[in-house]
Design a protein around this motif. Structure first.
Motif, PDB file in Angstrom:
ATOM      1  N   VAL A 207     101.897  72.997 -63.703  1.00  0.00           N
ATOM      2  CA  VAL A 207     101.571  74.133 -64.578  1.00  0.00           C
ATOM      3  C   VAL A 207     100.886  73.598 -65.832  1.00  0.00           C
ATOM      4  CG1 VAL A 207     102.532  75.919 -66.112  1.00  0.00           C
ATOM      5  CG2 VAL A 207     103.476  75.640 -63.826  1.00  0.00           C
ATOM      6  N   GLY A 208      99.777  74.218 -66.232  1.00  0.00           N
ATOM      7  CA  GLY A 208      99.116  73.883 -67.488  1.00  0.00           C
ATOM      8  C   GLY A 208      98.608  72.454 -67.520  1.00  0.00           C
ATOM      9  N   PRO A 209      98.710  71.729 -68.633  1.00  0.00           N
ATOM     10  CA  PRO A 209      99.443  72.110 -69.845  1.00  0.00           C
ATOM     11  C   PRO A 209      98.809  73.262 -70.626  1.00  0.00           C
ATOM     12  CG  PRO A 209      98.279  70.038 -70.186  1.00  0.00           C
ATOM     13  CD  PRO A 209      98.118  70.390 -68.739  1.00  0.00           C
ATOM     14  N   ILE A 210      97.525  73.580 -70.368  1.00  0.00           N
ATOM     15  CA  ILE A 210      96.918  74.716 -71.070  1.00  0.00           C
ATOM     16  C   ILE A 210      96.929  75.931 -70.132  1.00  0.00           C
ATOM     17  CG2 ILE A 210      94.765  75.616 -72.076  1.00  0.00           C
ATOM     18  CD1 ILE A 210      96.164  73.536 -73.828  1.00  0.00           C
ATOM     19  N   VAL A 211      97.378  77.061 -70.677  1.00  0.00           N
ATOM     20  CA  VAL A 211      97.337  78.327 -69.936  1.00  0.00           C
ATOM     21  C   VAL A 211      96.556  79.330 -70.802  1.00  0.00           C
ATOM     22  CG1 VAL A 211      99.514  77.835 -68.764  1.00  0.00           C
ATOM     23  CG2 VAL A 211      99.551  79.151 -70.891  1.00  0.00           C
ATOM     24  N   HIS A 212      96.377  80.546 -70.320  1.00  0.00           N
ATOM     25  CA  HIS A 212      95.516  81.498 -71.046  1.00  0.00           C
ATOM     26  C   HIS A 212      96.284  82.773 -71.348  1.00  0.00           C
ATOM     27  CE1 HIS A 212      92.137  78.876 -70.329  1.00  0.00           C
ATOM     28  NE2 HIS A 212      92.693  78.669 -69.149  1.00  0.00           N
ATOM     29  N   LEU A 213      96.322  83.099 -72.638  1.00  0.00           N
ATOM     30  CA  LEU A 213      97.010  84.324 -73.057  1.00  0.00           C
ATOM     31  C   LEU A 213      95.982  85.432 -73.282  1.00  0.00           C
ATOM     32  CD1 LEU A 213      99.495  85.898 -74.137  1.00  0.00           C
ATOM     33  CD2 LEU A 213      98.929  85.011 -76.401  1.00  0.00           C
ATOM     34  N   GLY A 214      96.262  86.591 -72.746  1.00  0.00           N
ATOM     35  CA  GLY A 214      95.448  87.767 -73.052  1.00  0.00           C
ATOM     36  C   GLY A 214      96.395  88.887 -73.448  1.00  0.00           C
ATOM     37  N   MET A 215      96.338  89.294 -74.710  1.00  0.00           N
ATOM     38  CA  MET A 215      97.217  90.372 -75.169  1.00  0.00           C
ATOM     39  C   MET A 215      96.339  91.456 -75.802  1.00  0.00           C
ATOM     40  SD  MET A 215     100.354  90.334 -77.840  1.00  0.00           S
ATOM     41  CE  MET A 215      99.379  90.797 -79.249  1.00  0.00           C
ATOM     42  N   GLU A 288      88.173  97.107 -71.074  1.00  0.00           N
ATOM     43  CA  GLU A 288      87.276  98.264 -71.101  1.00  0.00           C
ATOM     44  C   GLU A 288      88.058  99.583 -70.984  1.00  0.00           C
ATOM     45  OE1 GLU A 288      83.733  97.763 -69.042  1.00  0.00           O
ATOM     46  OE2 GLU A 288      83.245  99.889 -69.071  1.00  0.00           O
ATOM     47  N   ALA A 289      89.042  99.587 -70.094  1.00  0.00           N
ATOM     48  CA  ALA A 289      89.814 100.824 -69.878  1.00  0.00           C
ATOM     49  C   ALA A 289      90.748 101.121 -71.052  1.00  0.00           C
ATOM     50  CB  ALA A 289      90.608 100.709 -68.584  1.00  0.00           C
ATOM     51  N   LEU A 290      91.226 100.062 -71.718  1.00  0.00           N
ATOM     52  CA  LEU A 290      92.210 100.274 -72.784  1.00  0.00           C
ATOM     53  C   LEU A 290      91.587 100.611 -74.128  1.00  0.00           C
ATOM     54  CD1 LEU A 290      94.895  97.452 -72.355  1.00  0.00           C
ATOM     55  CD2 LEU A 290      95.255  99.911 -72.124  1.00  0.00           C
ATOM     56  N   ASP A 291      90.436  99.996 -74.411  1.00  0.00           N
ATOM     57  CA  ASP A 291      89.846 100.110 -75.749  1.00  0.00           C
ATOM     58  C   ASP A 291      90.892  99.744 -76.813  1.00  0.00           C
ATOM     59  OD1 ASP A 291      88.159 100.618 -77.821  1.00  0.00           O
ATOM     60  OD2 ASP A 291      88.475 102.786 -77.806  1.00  0.00           O
ATOM     61  N   PRO A 292      91.324  98.469 -76.831  1.00  0.00           N
ATOM     62  CA  PRO A 292      92.458  98.082 -77.681  1.00  0.00           C
ATOM     63  C   PRO A 292      92.138  98.111 -79.179  1.00  0.00           C
ATOM     64  CG  PRO A 292      91.497  96.146 -76.636  1.00  0.00           C
ATOM     65  CD  PRO A 292      90.790  97.335 -76.058  1.00  0.00           C
ATOM     66  N   LEU A 293      93.204  98.273 -79.975  1.00  0.00           N
ATOM     67  CA  LEU A 293      93.100  98.231 -81.435  1.00  0.00           C
ATOM     68  C   LEU A 293      92.715  96.817 -81.879  1.00  0.00           C
ATOM     69  CD1 LEU A 293      93.758  99.752 -84.153  1.00  0.00           C
ATOM     70  CD2 LEU A 293      96.078  98.842 -83.933  1.00  0.00           C
ATOM     71  N   PHE A 294      93.369  95.838 -81.280  1.00  0.00           N
ATOM     72  CA  PHE A 294      92.982  94.437 -81.482  1.00  0.00           C
ATOM     73  C   PHE A 294      93.431  93.651 -80.274  1.00  0.00           C
ATOM     74  CE2 PHE A 294      97.305  94.487 -83.137  1.00  0.00           C
ATOM     75  CZ  PHE A 294      97.837  93.283 -82.694  1.00  0.00           C
ATOM     76  N   GLU A 295      92.952  92.430 -80.175  1.00  0.00           N
ATOM     77  CA  GLU A 295      93.351  91.613 -79.021  1.00  0.00           C
ATOM     78  C   GLU A 295      93.540  90.164 -79.431  1.00  0.00           C
ATOM     79  OE1 GLU A 295      89.753  92.297 -76.535  1.00  0.00           O
ATOM     80  OE2 GLU A 295      89.492  90.126 -76.682  1.00  0.00           O
ATOM     81  N   VAL A 296      94.381  89.495 -78.673  1.00  0.00           N
ATOM     82  CA  VAL A 296      94.588  88.067 -78.863  1.00  0.00           C
ATOM     83  C   VAL A 296      94.318  87.419 -77.509  1.00  0.00           C
ATOM     84  CG1 VAL A 296      96.223  86.268 -79.515  1.00  0.00           C
ATOM     85  CG2 VAL A 296      96.412  88.548 -80.555  1.00  0.00           C
ATOM     86  N   VAL A 297      93.194  86.763 -77.421  1.00  0.00           N
ATOM     87  CA  VAL A 297      92.833  86.105 -76.161  1.00  0.00           C
ATOM     88  C   VAL A 297      92.538  84.652 -76.488  1.00  0.00           C
ATOM     89  CG1 VAL A 297      91.226  86.071 -74.216  1.00  0.00           C
ATOM     90  CG2 VAL A 297      91.874  88.250 -75.254  1.00  0.00           C
ATOM     91  N   MET A 298      93.356  83.756 -75.949  1.00  0.00           N
ATOM     92  CA  MET A 298      93.157  82.350 -76.313  1.00  0.00           C
ATOM     93  C   MET A 298      93.837  81.427 -75.309  1.00  0.00           C
ATOM     94  SD  MET A 298      95.740  82.121 -79.555  1.00  0.00           S
ATOM     95  CE  MET A 298      97.498  82.391 -79.420  1.00  0.00           C
ATOM     96  N   PRO A 299      93.302  80.202 -75.213  1.00  0.00           N
ATOM     97  CA  PRO A 299      94.032  79.198 -74.453  1.00  0.00           C
ATOM     98  C   PRO A 299      95.167  78.668 -75.321  1.00  0.00           C
ATOM     99  CG  PRO A 299      91.967  78.278 -75.286  1.00  0.00           C
ATOM    100  CD  PRO A 299      92.041  79.697 -75.767  1.00  0.00           C
ATOM    101  N   LEU A 300      96.270  78.331 -74.726  1.00  0.00           N
ATOM    102  CA  LEU A 300      97.369  77.735 -75.499  1.00  0.00           C
ATOM    103  C   LEU A 300      98.227  76.878 -74.577  1.00  0.00           C
ATOM    104  CD1 LEU A 300     100.011  80.522 -76.438  1.00  0.00           C
ATOM    105  CD2 LEU A 300      98.649  80.470 -74.378  1.00  0.00           C
TER     106      LEU A 300
END
Ligand SMILES: Cc1cc2nc3c(=O)[nH]c(=O)nc-3n(C[C@H](O)[C@H](O)[C@H](O)COP(=O)(O)OP(=O)(O)OC[C@H]3O[C@@H](n4cnc5c(N)ncnc54)[C@H](O)[C@@H]3O)c2cc1C
Length: 462
Positions: A207-215, A288-300
């Motif tokens: 697993v990883g060590p880097i994975v991808h977060l999408g919030m 696209e479907a959500l049209d989010p207020l903000f997002e956090v998308v990053m490798p960690l």
């Protein structure tokens, strides 16, 4: 026994320390994660080995004391702390030894997830565990154990190879598919009923060590839209993506734009364990479907992912939790979830929805004692959390009312034993179903006929 009792005979017999009221470390040992639990054991035995555990059990037997076992101290209703009884505190048994070639980890019964994850990640390996790194491996695993890796590799128990267990009579055995297979079955979901696990042996995965977060965060006014959209998108996520839906308040974290700190809403989460491109491709239609207020998308790093929720669930907070299993998430349930989110009064309370499937669903129901069907699609955790006593009582009611409101959509009355804040026999029978409960009860009669391990989600010996 009196309050001045110093348990000298136990002190002399054990390598680990023995704490009684008045000792400097006593309060640190008796207080657990849930600040709503405030009990006073007569004695705390800090065990460093199976032999120490056996001595502590003998002492409890001789003195007629109730026994409780503390792993990581995160059990919601305080099963780790016996009022005026003997606490077997496994916190010194927190070693993790990884064999990177065999992809195995031997983990002390008192280790925390943070220790497990860190040791395994040194070799680019991991085992499914929970989503908050200060949780104990012990209680989490014995109840089942789910987390971000569950869709890829199943529950923690699905990766358990063997366990070293001190039984009620003080003997130490190893349980595996070949040795004491009945005990091994029961340990995988049956909780702390059968003995004190001093060591878990897990199979590990790269697993990883880097994975991808999408919030992707959507504000409270559009909560129903967010949950419905995430539900529809998560029905077809590719292998390697682990989804979750969290009704939360945006944390005051550096990765959240400051103007949105504290905003109530819904986070649709996709954790990617594959490439950045695969993760981006899975996230794009949801964005696209959500049209989010903000997002956090990053490798960690994977270990950072595992710590991401630590601060929102800090040590000493008062907490009350209930869980539900759902086969479907119909629009009516989505509306209830959105509505209930708008009525909580503590910004720390949350509603978490974990879609299951993948590797979780590949294990047969009868293979483990886990109290939940492998065909079930969603686990919902209703978490009431607040720092002060009055707010805690309000949130407890909010949890209960939310649970009642969601019941029509639930699969029967069962729930995940690790999400229970009360566990009477009726609730446990419902959690395991009659057949599993009876089987567990027969195994309990074989390994703990006197119900020495009763301060837990207790299965009565047949
Ligand atoms: C903040 C937080 C986050 C959580 N997140 C998740 C999650 O993502 N996934 C999930 O599946 N669950 C999660 N849980 C639920 C968690 O699995 C349970 O609370 C679990 O009981 C915690 O185990 P512990 O060892 O820390 O607790 P403890 O209170 O120490 O133990 C809980 C029970 O297990 C027994 N026990 C513990 N260790 C041993 C051992 N070595 N041998 C024998 N018996 C033992 C205890 O006697 C007690 O009955 C979370 C809980 C909290 C509070």
């Amino acid at each position: 026994m009196t309050r001045a009792d110093t348990f000298d005979e136990l002190r002399a017999a054990m390598d680990g320390s023995v704490l009684v009221p008045g000792d400097p470390d006593y309060d640190g040992a008796r207080l657990i994660w849930n600040g709503a639990i405030d009990r006073y054991p007569a004695v705390v035995a800090r065990c460093t080995s199976p032999a120490d555990v056996a001595e502590a059990l003998a002492c409890a037997r001789d003195r007629g004391l109730e026994v409780a076992v503390r792993g990581g101290g995160h059990g919601y209703w305080g099963a780790a702390v016996p009022e005026q009884g003997l606490m077997i505190d496994l916190s010194p048994l927190d070693g993790v030894v990884v064999d990177p070639v065999a992809r195995r980890a031997r983990v002390g019964g008192g280790a925390k997830l943070a220790q497990l994850d860190a040791a395994c990640q040194e070799h680019g390996l991991a085992v499914p565990a929970g989503t908050v790194s200060h949780t104990g491996v012990g209680g989490l695993t014995l109840g089942g154990g789910f987390g971000w890796l569950t869709p890829l590799h199943g529950l923690s128990i699905d990766n358990l190879e063997s366990a070293e267990v001190v039984l009620a009579d003080g003997t130490c055995v190893r349980a595996s598919a070949d040795e004491h297979p009945d005990l091994f079955w029961a340990l995988r979901g049956g909780g702390g009923n059968f003995g004190v696990v001093t060591e878990f042996e897990f199979r590990l995965h790269p697993v990883g060590p880097i994975v991808h977060l999408g919030m992707l965060f959507v504000e409270q006014d559009r909560a129903a839209h967010a949950i419905r959209t995430a539900r529809d998108a998560f029905g077809s996520v590719p292998t390697g993506i682990s989804p979750g839906i969290a009704g939360i308040c945006a944390p005051p974290a550096p990765f959240v734009p400051e103007r949105h700190h504290g905003a109530p809403g819904v986070a649709a989460i996709m954790v990617g364990f594959g490439t950045a491109e695969e993760h981006a491709a899975a996230l794009a239609p949801l964005r696209e479907a959500l049209d989010p207020l903000f997002e956090v998308v990053m490798p960690l790093p994977y270990v950072a992912l595992q710590q991401m929720l630590d601060e929102g669930t800090f040590w000493g907070i008062r907490a009350y939790t209930k869980g539900l299993y759902l086969d479907e998430l119909p629009d009516a349930a989505v509306d209830v979830l959105a509505d209930r989110l708008s009525t909580r009064t503590s910004p720390l309370s949350e509603l978490l929805i974990f879609p299951f499937g993948g590797a979780y669903a590949e294990v047969a129901d009868a293979d483990t004692a886990f109290g939940g069907s492998r065909s079930m699609r969603y686990v919902v955790a209703i978490e009431g959390m607040a720092p002060d006593p009055e707010a805690y009582l309000r949130e407890r009611q909010w949890v209960r009312d939310t649970w009642d409101a969601l019941r029509p959509a639930a699969v029967g009355p069962g729930t995940y034993v690790n999400l229970m804040s009360e566990a009477d026999e009726g609730a446990l029978r419902a959690a395991y179903g009659s057949e599993k409960y009876e089987r567990l009860s027969r195994i309990k009669a074989r390994y703990d006929p006197g119900n020495v391990f009763s301060v837990n989600a207790n299965i009565k010996p047949a």
